[in-house]
Design a protein around this motif. Structure first.
Motif, PDB file in Angstrom:
ATOM      1  N   ILE A  63       0.858  -1.069  -0.189  1.00 23.79           N
ATOM      2  CA  ILE A  63       0.268  -0.025  -0.169  1.00 23.79           C
ATOM      3  C   ILE A  63       0.764   0.701  -0.263  1.00 23.79           C
ATOM      4  N   GLU A  64       0.284   2.221  -1.040  1.00 22.98           N
ATOM      5  CA  GLU A  64       1.276   3.643  -1.307  1.00 22.98           C
ATOM      6  C   GLU A  64       0.539   4.470  -1.302  1.00 22.98           C
ATOM      7  N   ILE A  65       0.965   5.202  -0.172  1.00 22.86           N
ATOM      8  CA  ILE A  65       0.127   6.796  -0.163  1.00 22.86           C
ATOM      9  C   ILE A  65       1.244   7.610  -0.454  1.00 22.86           C
ATOM     10  N   ASN A  66       0.861   8.592  -1.359  1.00 23.98           N
ATOM     11  CA  ASN A  66       1.597  10.236  -1.733  1.00 23.98           C
ATOM     12  C   ASN A  66       0.864  10.945  -0.487  1.00 23.98           C
ATOM     13  N   TYR A  67       2.006  11.516  -0.416  1.00 20.08           N
ATOM     14  CA  TYR A  67       1.187  13.238   0.833  1.00 20.08           C
ATOM     15  C   TYR A  67       1.573  14.471   0.241  1.00 20.08           C
ATOM     16  N   THR A  68       2.075  14.178  -0.634  1.00 17.60           N
ATOM     17  CA  THR A  68       2.815  15.929  -0.890  1.00 17.60           C
ATOM     18  C   THR A  68       1.890  17.094  -0.726  1.00 17.60           C
ATOM     19  N   LYS A  69       0.443  16.022  -1.203  1.00 16.52           N
ATOM     20  CA  LYS A  69      -0.623  17.053  -1.785  1.00 16.52           C
ATOM     21  C   LYS A  69      -1.463  16.739  -0.563  1.00 16.52           C
ATOM     22  N   VAL A 104       6.162  -7.605   7.606  1.00 16.59           N
ATOM     23  CA  VAL A 104       5.389  -6.068   7.145  1.00 16.59           C
ATOM     24  C   VAL A 104       7.074  -4.622   7.353  1.00 16.59           C
ATOM     25  N   TYR A 105       7.526  -4.294   6.479  1.00 22.71           N
ATOM     26  CA  TYR A 105       8.250  -3.267   6.307  1.00 22.71           C
ATOM     27  C   TYR A 105       7.435  -2.579   5.680  1.00 22.71           C
ATOM     28  N   MET A 106       8.726  -0.535   5.951  1.00 29.22           N
ATOM     29  CA  MET A 106       7.570   0.237   6.099  1.00 29.22           C
ATOM     30  C   MET A 106       8.998   0.962   5.149  1.00 29.22           C
ATOM     31  N   TYR A 107       8.785   1.999   4.386  1.00 26.61           N
ATOM     32  CA  TYR A 107       9.729   2.983   3.135  1.00 26.61           C
ATOM     33  C   TYR A 107       9.758   3.798   3.192  1.00 26.61           C
ATOM     34  N   TYR A 108       9.866   5.100   2.851  1.00 21.49           N
ATOM     35  CA  TYR A 108       9.493   6.262   2.213  1.00 21.49           C
ATOM     36  C   TYR A 108       9.730   6.245   0.820  1.00 21.49           C
ATOM     37  N   LYS A 109       9.298   7.236  -0.277  1.00 21.13           N
ATOM     38  CA  LYS A 109      10.155   7.223  -1.671  1.00 21.13           C
ATOM     39  C   LYS A 109       9.811   8.573  -1.876  1.00 21.13           C
ATOM     40  N   LEU A 110      10.916   8.787  -2.563  1.00 22.30           N
ATOM     41  CA  LEU A 110      10.659  10.331  -3.264  1.00 22.30           C
ATOM     42  C   LEU A 110      10.595  10.014  -4.877  1.00 22.30           C
ATOM     43  N   TYR A 111      10.061  11.176  -5.925  1.00 15.90           N
ATOM     44  CA  TYR A 111       9.764  11.296  -7.238  1.00 15.90           C
ATOM     45  C   TYR A 111      10.540  12.745  -7.375  1.00 15.90           C
ATOM     46  N   THR A 252      13.341   8.548  -8.888  1.00 21.46           N
ATOM     47  CA  THR A 252      12.435   8.226  -8.228  1.00 21.46           C
ATOM     48  C   THR A 252      12.613   6.703  -7.501  1.00 21.46           C
ATOM     49  N   PHE A 253      12.721   6.639  -5.906  1.00 24.39           N
ATOM     50  CA  PHE A 253      13.119   5.874  -5.016  1.00 24.39           C
ATOM     51  C   PHE A 253      12.454   5.194  -4.026  1.00 24.39           C
ATOM     52  N   LYS A 254      12.607   4.931  -3.142  1.00 23.48           N
ATOM     53  CA  LYS A 254      12.439   4.131  -2.275  1.00 23.48           C
ATOM     54  C   LYS A 254      13.072   3.563  -1.299  1.00 23.48           C
ATOM     55  N   LYS A 255      13.361   3.791   0.107  1.00 26.19           N
ATOM     56  CA  LYS A 255      14.500   3.517   0.672  1.00 26.19           C
ATOM     57  C   LYS A 255      13.840   3.186   2.370  1.00 26.19           C
ATOM     58  N   PHE A 256      14.342   1.787   2.566  1.00 26.94           N
ATOM     59  CA  PHE A 256      13.956   1.164   4.413  1.00 26.94           C
ATOM     60  C   PHE A 256      13.653   1.931   5.014  1.00 26.94           C
ATOM     61  N   TYR A 257      12.205   2.624   5.896  1.00 24.46           N
ATOM     62  CA  TYR A 257      12.085   3.113   7.195  1.00 24.46           C
ATOM     63  C   TYR A 257      12.274   2.651   8.339  1.00 24.46           C
ATOM     64  N   ARG A 258      11.305   1.842   8.810  1.00 21.08           N
ATOM     65  CA  ARG A 258      11.186   1.355   9.249  1.00 21.08           C
ATOM     66  C   ARG A 258      11.071  -0.012   8.887  1.00 21.08           C
ATOM     67  N   ARG A 259      10.421  -1.701  10.084  1.00 21.07           N
ATOM     68  CA  ARG A 259      10.139  -2.624  10.210  1.00 21.07           C
ATOM     69  C   ARG A 259       9.116  -2.985  11.639  1.00 21.07           C
ATOM     70  N   LEU A 260       8.111  -3.825  11.215  1.00 22.77           N
ATOM     71  CA  LEU A 260       7.145  -3.750  12.378  1.00 22.77           C
ATOM     72  C   LEU A 260       7.722  -4.773  13.145  1.00 22.77           C
ATOM     73  N   GLY A 290       8.832  17.864  -6.381  1.00 25.66           N
ATOM     74  CA  GLY A 290       8.942  16.634  -6.031  1.00 25.66           C
ATOM     75  C   GLY A 290       7.571  15.998  -5.351  1.00 25.66           C
ATOM     76  N   GLU A 291       8.027  14.559  -5.781  1.00 27.77           N
ATOM     77  CA  GLU A 291       6.734  14.104  -4.192  1.00 27.77           C
ATOM     78  C   GLU A 291       7.457  13.525  -3.511  1.00 27.77           C
ATOM     79  N   LYS A 292       6.236  13.830  -2.097  1.00 24.03           N
ATOM     80  CA  LYS A 292       6.282  12.022  -1.429  1.00 24.03           C
ATOM     81  C   LYS A 292       5.741  11.335  -1.295  1.00 24.03           C
ATOM     82  N   ALA A 293       6.165   9.885  -0.612  1.00 29.43           N
ATOM     83  CA  ALA A 293       4.517   8.987  -0.259  1.00 29.43           C
ATOM     84  C   ALA A 293       5.826   8.120   0.795  1.00 29.43           C
TER      85      ALA A 293
END
Length: 344
Positions: A63-69, A104-111, A252-260, A290-293
């Motif tokens: 599941i990906e949520i873009n929170y820029t807007k 489950v793994y959490m990533y941040y994604k930058l565009y 456009t890439f995503k990087k490891f942020y946290r793990r459950l 750019g954008e963030k997700a």
């Protein structure tokens, strides 16, 4: 004359099988049947592997949520890049339709963020990051020293632009009960990065080891205070810092942020239901359009949910079979022509 003849004979190589090139040799003669069979087997293997990898990747839940807007009001407060005086937090509710089983793994994604620029990649000090000489900033232009000449630690463009949004995941049982999902920041880096490429100075007190230096221009706190909860996760061996320092190849890439942390309500993964992301918005992206997700994902035996490897195997198998059929057609035509000439 005899002397010249003797000189010429002395220059001749020894009369051995090796030097006279008389060793037995093996010459492979592959028949058309063997070559065509090999191409068929390779193509079949690649196609099967491609299909398996594609199906495996699709089984991963993401599941990906873009929170820029969504956090546009916060973005307006960040018009001046990395403005820490105007910190803003936004909440993003979402619904998880089905359970995310297992880890489950959490990533941040930058565009649109280019980390593969040569000057950007070179702007770092490896001797500093190894804890050998933290005052060595000669390769860190243009972020080597502060306005008053104090060395920046860690220095360089990569460290200076480190992603610094804070993302907290909450599980909403109902309108009144919100449970903070336990997430771990450990074991999110490569082992070689954590224990070989990045080392703190030998001093037990990091604040003393970093004395006489200053934090990067766009950081809110010095490197030895990055993790208030775990003192062992500070300095150059901070997991978030190490993850960011491994630059991405594409914009456009995503990087490891946290793990459950699979405890309490989350021993089997993330249950289906209502959730929300509480994001402290610090990292500006409007300046470069750019954008963030934020991404939540499970992993499969072959990695994440990327389809590239599966498609690569499938295309390779299809191309191999295309060459195979071309070779069969050419072989039959030559065989038919040879038969025709023999009958004449």
């Amino acid at each position: 004359m005899e002397m010249k003849l003797k000189d010429n004979l002395s220059r001749l190589p020894d009369n051995t099988a090796m030097k006279q090139q008389q060793l037995p040799a093996c010459h492979f003669h592959f028949s058309a049947t063997r070559i065509l069979t090999a191409f068929f087997a390779i193509g079949a293997l690649c196609l099967v592997m491609g299909i398996i990898l594609i199906l495996s990747s699709k089984s991963a839940k993401t599941i990906e949520i873009n929170y820029t807007k969504i956090c546009a009001n916060c973005a307006k407060l960040q018009e001046n890049a990395f403005n820490f005086d105007k910190e803003c937090t936004c909440s993003i509710p979402f619904y998880l339709p089905e359970k995310m089983q297992g880890n489950v793994y959490m990533y941040y994604k930058l565009y649109g963020f280019y980390q593969n620029l040569h000057r950007y990649i070179r702007s770092r000090s490896d001797s500093q990051l190894l804890g050998i000489d933290i005052k060595n900033v000669e390769d860190c232009a243009p972020f080597e020293k502060s306005h008053n000449g104090t060395p920046i630690v860690p220095c360089g463009a990569i460290a200076n632009s480190m992603f610094n949004d804070t993302i907290i995941l909450s599980y909403n049982l109902n309108s009144a009960i919100h449970i903070k999902v336990p997430m771990l920041r450990s074991e999110i880096t490569w082992w070689t990065d954590k224990y070989v490429k990045f080392q703190n100075p030998s001093s037990r007190n990091l604040s003393n080891a970093f004395a006489g230096s200053t934090k990067p221009l766009y950081w809110s706190k010095p490197a030895y205070e990055l993790d208030e909860e775990d003192p062992g996760n500070n300095g150059f061996i901070n997991d978030d810092f190490i993850v960011w320092m491994r630059t991405a190849a594409f914009p456009t890439f995503k990087k490891f942020y946290r793990r459950l942390n699979r405890i309490q309500h989350f021993t089997e993964g993330l249950p289906a239901g209502n959730y929300s992301f509480n994001i402290t918005y610090n990292f500006p992206v409007t300046s470069f359009q750019g954008e963030k997700a934020v991404v939540l994902s499970t992993l499969t035996w072959d990695g994440g949910s990327g389809l590239f490897l599966g498609f690569a195997y499938t295309v390779t198998g299809a191309m191999t079979w295309l060459v195979l059929f071309s070779m069969i057609a050419a072989h039959l035509m030559l065989k038919k022509r040879k038969t025709f000439f023999l009958q004449q």
